[in-house]
Design a protein around this motif. Structure first.
Motif, PDB file in Angstrom:
ATOM      1  N   GLY A 185       0.826  -1.195   0.000  1.00 46.38           N
ATOM      2  CA  GLY A 185       0.000   0.000   0.000  1.00 46.38           C
ATOM      3  C   GLY A 185       0.859   1.245   0.000  1.00 46.38           C
ATOM      4  N   VAL A 186       0.329   2.337  -0.553  1.00 47.58           N
ATOM      5  CA  VAL A 186       1.060   3.598  -0.634  1.00 47.58           C
ATOM      6  C   VAL A 186       0.229   4.683   0.040  1.00 47.58           C
ATOM      7  N   THR A 187       0.872   5.441   0.930  1.00 47.76           N
ATOM      8  CA  THR A 187       0.200   6.545   1.609  1.00 47.76           C
ATOM      9  C   THR A 187       0.766   7.873   1.125  1.00 47.76           C
ATOM     10  N   SER A 188       0.160   8.957   1.591  1.00 47.46           N
ATOM     11  CA  SER A 188       0.610  10.288   1.191  1.00 47.46           C
ATOM     12  C   SER A 188       1.971  10.627   1.781  1.00 47.46           C
ATOM     13  N   ASP A 189       2.420   9.880   2.790  1.00 49.36           N
ATOM     14  CA  ASP A 189       3.742  10.110   3.378  1.00 49.36           C
ATOM     15  C   ASP A 189       4.841   9.312   2.684  1.00 49.36           C
ATOM     16  N   ASP A 190       4.479   8.413   1.804  1.00 52.44           N
ATOM     17  CA  ASP A 190       5.456   7.528   1.169  1.00 52.44           C
ATOM     18  C   ASP A 190       6.097   8.191  -0.047  1.00 52.44           C
ATOM     19  N   ARG A 191       7.406   8.140  -0.084  1.00 55.87           N
ATOM     20  CA  ARG A 191       8.179   8.551  -1.263  1.00 55.87           C
ATOM     21  C   ARG A 191       8.923   7.291  -1.711  1.00 55.87           C
ATOM     22  N   VAL A 192       8.390   6.617  -2.705  1.00 55.61           N
ATOM     23  CA  VAL A 192       8.814   5.248  -3.035  1.00 55.61           C
ATOM     24  C   VAL A 192       9.692   5.239  -4.282  1.00 55.61           C
ATOM     25  N   GLY A 193      10.900   4.717  -4.138  1.00 56.86           N
ATOM     26  CA  GLY A 193      11.767   4.469  -5.283  1.00 56.86           C
ATOM     27  C   GLY A 193      11.592   3.043  -5.762  1.00 56.86           C
ATOM     28  N   VAL A 194      11.506   2.858  -7.079  1.00 57.21           N
ATOM     29  CA  VAL A 194      11.312   1.527  -7.661  1.00 57.21           C
ATOM     30  C   VAL A 194      12.588   1.155  -8.408  1.00 57.21           C
ATOM     31  N   VAL A 195      13.219   0.054  -8.018  1.00 58.48           N
ATOM     32  CA  VAL A 195      14.485  -0.364  -8.617  1.00 58.48           C
ATOM     33  C   VAL A 195      14.380  -1.810  -9.076  1.00 58.48           C
ATOM     34  N   GLY A 196      15.303  -2.184  -9.945  1.00 56.81           N
ATOM     35  CA  GLY A 196      15.343  -3.540 -10.477  1.00 56.81           C
ATOM     36  C   GLY A 196      16.044  -3.531 -11.817  1.00 56.81           C
ATOM     37  N   PRO A 197      16.494  -4.679 -12.299  1.00 61.95           N
ATOM     38  CA  PRO A 197      17.189  -4.745 -13.587  1.00 61.95           C
ATOM     39  C   PRO A 197      16.290  -4.322 -14.740  1.00 61.95           C
ATOM     40  N   ASN A 198      16.925  -3.930 -15.840  1.00 59.75           N
ATOM     41  CA  ASN A 198      16.157  -3.627 -17.047  1.00 59.75           C
ATOM     42  C   ASN A 198      15.341  -4.853 -17.452  1.00 59.75           C
ATOM     43  N   GLY A 199      14.075  -4.615 -17.809  1.00 61.92           N
ATOM     44  CA  GLY A 199      13.215  -5.704 -18.241  1.00 61.92           C
ATOM     45  C   GLY A 199      12.537  -6.447 -17.119  1.00 61.92           C
TER      46      GLY A 199
ATOM     47  N   PRO B 213      -1.908  20.102  -9.686  1.00 62.95           N
ATOM     48  CA  PRO B 213      -2.019  19.627  -8.304  1.00 62.95           C
ATOM     49  C   PRO B 213      -2.447  18.159  -8.269  1.00 62.95           C
ATOM     50  N   VAL B 214      -1.715  17.332  -7.512  1.00 63.97           N
ATOM     51  CA  VAL B 214      -2.002  15.889  -7.476  1.00 63.97           C
ATOM     52  C   VAL B 214      -1.853  15.374  -6.056  1.00 63.97           C
ATOM     53  N   ASP B 215      -2.397  14.187  -5.822  1.00 65.68           N
ATOM     54  CA  ASP B 215      -2.214  13.483  -4.550  1.00 65.68           C
ATOM     55  C   ASP B 215      -1.077  12.468  -4.631  1.00 65.68           C
ATOM     56  N   LEU B 216      -0.807  11.981  -5.864  1.00 69.82           N
ATOM     57  CA  LEU B 216       0.225  10.960  -6.062  1.00 69.82           C
ATOM     58  C   LEU B 216       0.941  11.225  -7.379  1.00 69.82           C
ATOM     59  N   LEU B 217       2.249  11.381  -7.299  1.00 67.75           N
ATOM     60  CA  LEU B 217       3.080  11.497  -8.498  1.00 67.75           C
ATOM     61  C   LEU B 217       3.639  10.120  -8.845  1.00 67.75           C
ATOM     62  N   VAL B 218       3.464   9.708 -10.104  1.00 68.20           N
ATOM     63  CA  VAL B 218       4.021   8.443 -10.592  1.00 68.20           C
ATOM     64  C   VAL B 218       4.930   8.792 -11.766  1.00 68.20           C
ATOM     65  N   LEU B 219       6.236   8.704 -11.547  1.00 70.31           N
ATOM     66  CA  LEU B 219       7.221   9.203 -12.509  1.00 70.31           C
ATOM     67  C   LEU B 219       8.130   8.077 -12.973  1.00 70.31           C
ATOM     68  N   ASP B 220       8.164   7.856 -14.281  1.00 72.29           N
ATOM     69  CA  ASP B 220       9.022   6.827 -14.872  1.00 72.29           C
ATOM     70  C   ASP B 220      10.218   7.514 -15.528  1.00 72.29           C
ATOM     71  N   GLU B 221      11.366   7.429 -14.876  1.00 69.88           N
ATOM     72  CA  GLU B 221      12.627   8.025 -15.326  1.00 69.88           C
ATOM     73  C   GLU B 221      12.503   9.539 -15.569  1.00 69.88           C
ATOM     74  N   PRO B 222      12.136  10.313 -14.550  1.00 72.68           N
ATOM     75  CA  PRO B 222      12.010  11.760 -14.751  1.00 72.68           C
ATOM     76  C   PRO B 222      13.337  12.467 -14.999  1.00 72.68           C
TER      77      PRO B 222
ATOM     78  N   ASP C 137      12.961  20.004  -5.756  1.00 71.52           N
ATOM     79  CA  ASP C 137      11.532  20.228  -5.950  1.00 71.52           C
ATOM     80  C   ASP C 137      10.717  19.030  -5.447  1.00 71.52           C
ATOM     81  N   LEU C 138      11.142  17.818  -5.790  1.00 70.62           N
ATOM     82  CA  LEU C 138      10.413  16.631  -5.344  1.00 70.62           C
ATOM     83  C   LEU C 138      10.483  16.482  -3.824  1.00 70.62           C
ATOM     84  N   GLY C 139      11.610  16.879  -3.244  1.00 68.07           N
ATOM     85  CA  GLY C 139      11.752  16.769  -1.805  1.00 68.07           C
ATOM     86  C   GLY C 139      10.825  17.696  -1.031  1.00 68.07           C
ATOM     87  N   ARG C 140      10.377  18.777  -1.696  1.00 65.27           N
ATOM     88  CA  ARG C 140       9.499  19.745  -1.015  1.00 65.27           C
ATOM     89  C   ARG C 140       8.021  19.409  -1.151  1.00 65.27           C
ATOM     90  N   ARG C 141       7.660  18.527  -2.042  1.00 60.94           N
ATOM     91  CA  ARG C 141       6.241  18.297  -2.357  1.00 60.94           C
ATOM     92  C   ARG C 141       5.546  17.478  -1.271  1.00 60.94           C
TER      93      ARG C 141
END
Length: 581
Positions: free
Chosen positions: A25-39, A133-142, A157-161
């Motif tokens: 689950g993801v909450t408004s306090d979560d800043r989640v990094g997604v990692v893993g090999p290509n593919g 304005p959003v509740d959840l940012l979902v960014l793929d390789e910003p 900027d992301l750290g302040r949101r």
């Protein structure tokens, strides 16, 4: 506030299951990094969470009225101006806000999207995503296609949101400084027919690496036990008792299982890449009064510059400032309009270009590597079979046998990088080498380049790579090349340039700067020696245990251990002094 629930989600692409039964689950306090090999399925996972595609099984439940800001790797924009495209993402926004954001991302607000490059379109899409304005940012390789200055700004900027964040990025500083949770998308081991898994980790990127290291240590302890058992089993098999016909076959199978459990610890260690017989002389590159115009614009204006043997140089600057042009001048692909570029007589340089990619061909990936060299020279004089280096860069036995024409674009870029390393030049010129590399492959590349015996010149937007591998920074901007100690020094210099001039300023003299650079180079050399001694000290423990019944050998090993301990103490003191300097 709870935002999203992911319940037993399974995802597949072209009939292949990427991962199964992902739940978190993801909450408004979560800043989640997604990692893993290509593919492994990182982009697929983000698209499912953002509601852009359906999972093969399971469900994603959004909080009622959830506002999601979505940035894909290949955004689709209408054929309008950049300003219109951004305001379309948020009609309530003010034009001056959109213009300011586009300017910060280096985009002309009046430029038509249809005439833009892929990187420019991504920046326009990023501006629209950040503006609304959003509740959840979902960014793929910003951070893709952003220069280091803009990445630095985006990180802040992301750290302040004050919203939830899910993000795939290869920028490790952004991951470490912005995220507080991690999703590790782990594929199955090679040759295992099973889906991957998605592991939720409470903590930052560095704490995820620590958790991985702990698991690796556990595997290593198991591997050491397996190695000892393996030696006993091999010795037993060599005696080959003839009386018991069924047991030898059992023993053979046992040995095979032990070989797998023992693993390939030696192959996992970092390599110090050599340059074969191509030793560098006293001179590498000297630029004197170099001026060059490109496309009606002066890119370099009277530049004087020297790069010597063993130098490790970062090239930074805004997009379009001339970083690639400088590398092409060093490589000889461009000649200056005025001035002179002198190249040392012993220089054998290899250039990895920003859009490098192995050409499509029907021959296998391994054949293209073996055509360059069957073995790779190491700094200690040994050689490594080229196919072993290919394995380290993610080309398993199956991929090595795959025709180049059937490799993905990212795999062909990785193959082009592998071609450069196998060629073993004594000067490497790397233009954005981290593009399309996953974090694990990045770590392998850095480990190998860290011990490279030649001269390294790298243009990159990856601040972590620059800090780790280089000890000089050359900034290309407004036709000039200025020198700085490191990325942080360059950033401070840029901030001073744009800030109001103070009544009095204090500058660091060129002599002071050179002395600091020399201290950093000495510290790097000491670090390498410390690493080798630490590795040898770790090896001595099992060796002394094995020598318990051999007093002479045990005494030799104990003396070696004492000598290493004494040298480590001296080197650590010298290293601390170099770092303080």
């Amino acid at each position: 506030m709870h935002l999203v629930s992911v319940n037993d989600v399974t995802a597949a692409v072209e009939g292949t299951t990427l991962f199964a039964n992902a739940s978190f689950g993801v909450t408004s306090d979560d800043r989640v990094g997604v990692v893993g090999p290509n593919g492994s399925g990182k982009s697929t996972l983000l698209a499912i969470i953002a509601g852009r595609r359906e999972p093969e099984a399971g469900e994603v439940v959004h909080r009622s009225g959830l506002r999601i800001g979505w940035l894909s790797q290949t955004p689709q924009l209408p054929d309008v101006t950049a300003m219109e495209a951004v305001l379309e993402a948020d009609p309530a926004a003010q034009a001056h806000e959109a213009a300011s954001l586009l300017d910060r991302l280096g985009i002309d607000a009046g430029q038509p999207c249809g005439a833009m490059s892929g990187g420019q379109r991504r920046r326009v899409a990023l501006a629209g995503t950040l503006l609304a304005p959003v509740d959840l940012l979902v960014l793929d390789e910003p951070t893709n296609h952003l220069d280091v200055d803009t990445i630095d700004w985006l990180e802040q900027d992301l750290g302040r949101r004050a919203c939830g964040l899910l993000m795939v990025t290869h920028d490790r500083y952004v991951l470490e400084r912005v995220t507080n949770r991690m999703l590790d998308v782990v594929p199955p081991p090679p040759g295992v027919e099973a889906p991957g898994e998605v592991i939720w980790h409470e903590g930052s990127y560095s704490s995820l690496l620590e958790a991985r290291a702990e698991r690796a240590e556990q595997r290593q302890r198991s591997s050491a036990r397996a190695q000892n058992l393996l030696k006993k089993e091999v010795a037993w098999l060599r005696r080959r008792p003839k009386a018991r016909t069924t047991k030898p076959q059992f023993r053979v199978e046992q040995v095979e299982r032990l070989r797998e459990a023992a693993g390939t610890e030696e192959e996992a260690r970092p390599l110090e890449l050599g340059t074969g017989r191509r030793r560098l002389g006293d001179k590498v590159y000297e630029l004197e009064g170099v001026t060059l115009d490109r496309g009606g614009r002066r890119v370099l204006d009277g530049v004087d510059l020297g790069i010597g043997p063993g130098d490790r140089v970062a090239v930074v600057g805004p997009n379009g400032s001339g970083k690639s042009t400088l590398l092409h001048l060093l490589d000889g692909r461009l000649t200056p309009d005025a001035g002179e570029v002198r190249v040392g007589g012993t220089v054998v340089h290899g250039l990895y270009e920003q859009e490098a990619s192995a050409p499509r061909d029907d021959v296998t990936a391994l054949d293209t590597v073996l055509d360059i060299a069957p073995h790779v020279p190491l700094a200690d004089g040994r050689t490594l079979p080229a196919h072993r280096l290919a394995e380290r860069f993610g080309f398993d036995a199956r991929t090595q046998r795959t025709p180049v024409a059937r490799l993905s674009g990212g795999e062909r870029r990785r193959l082009a990088l592998l071609h450069l390393l196998v060629a073993a030049p004594n000067v490497m010129l790397l233009d954005e080498p981290t593009n399309d590399l996953d974090l694990d492959t990045l770590a392998v590349l850095e480990d190998h380049l860290d011990g490279f015996a030649g001269t390294l010149v790298v243009a990159s937007h990856d601040r972590f790579l620059l800090d780790r591998l280089t000890d000089r920074v050359l900034a290309v901007e407004d036709g000039q090349v200025t020198e700085h100690l490191d990325w942080a020094s360059y950033r401070d210099w840029r901030e001073r340039r744009t800030a109001p001039a103070p009544a009095a300023t204090t500058t660091v003299s060129a002599v002071d700067n050179r002395e600091r650079q020399a201290a950093r180079k000495r510290a790097r050399s000491l670090e390498k020696r410390l690493k080798r001694l630490e590795t040898r000290r770790e090896e001595l423990g099992p060796e002394m245990a094995e020598a318990a019944d051999d007093p002479d050998r045990l005494r030799r090993l104990q003396r070696e251990s004492e000598e290493i301990a004494a040298e480590l103490a001296t080197l650590e003191h010298d290293w601390l002094e170099a770092m303080v300097d």
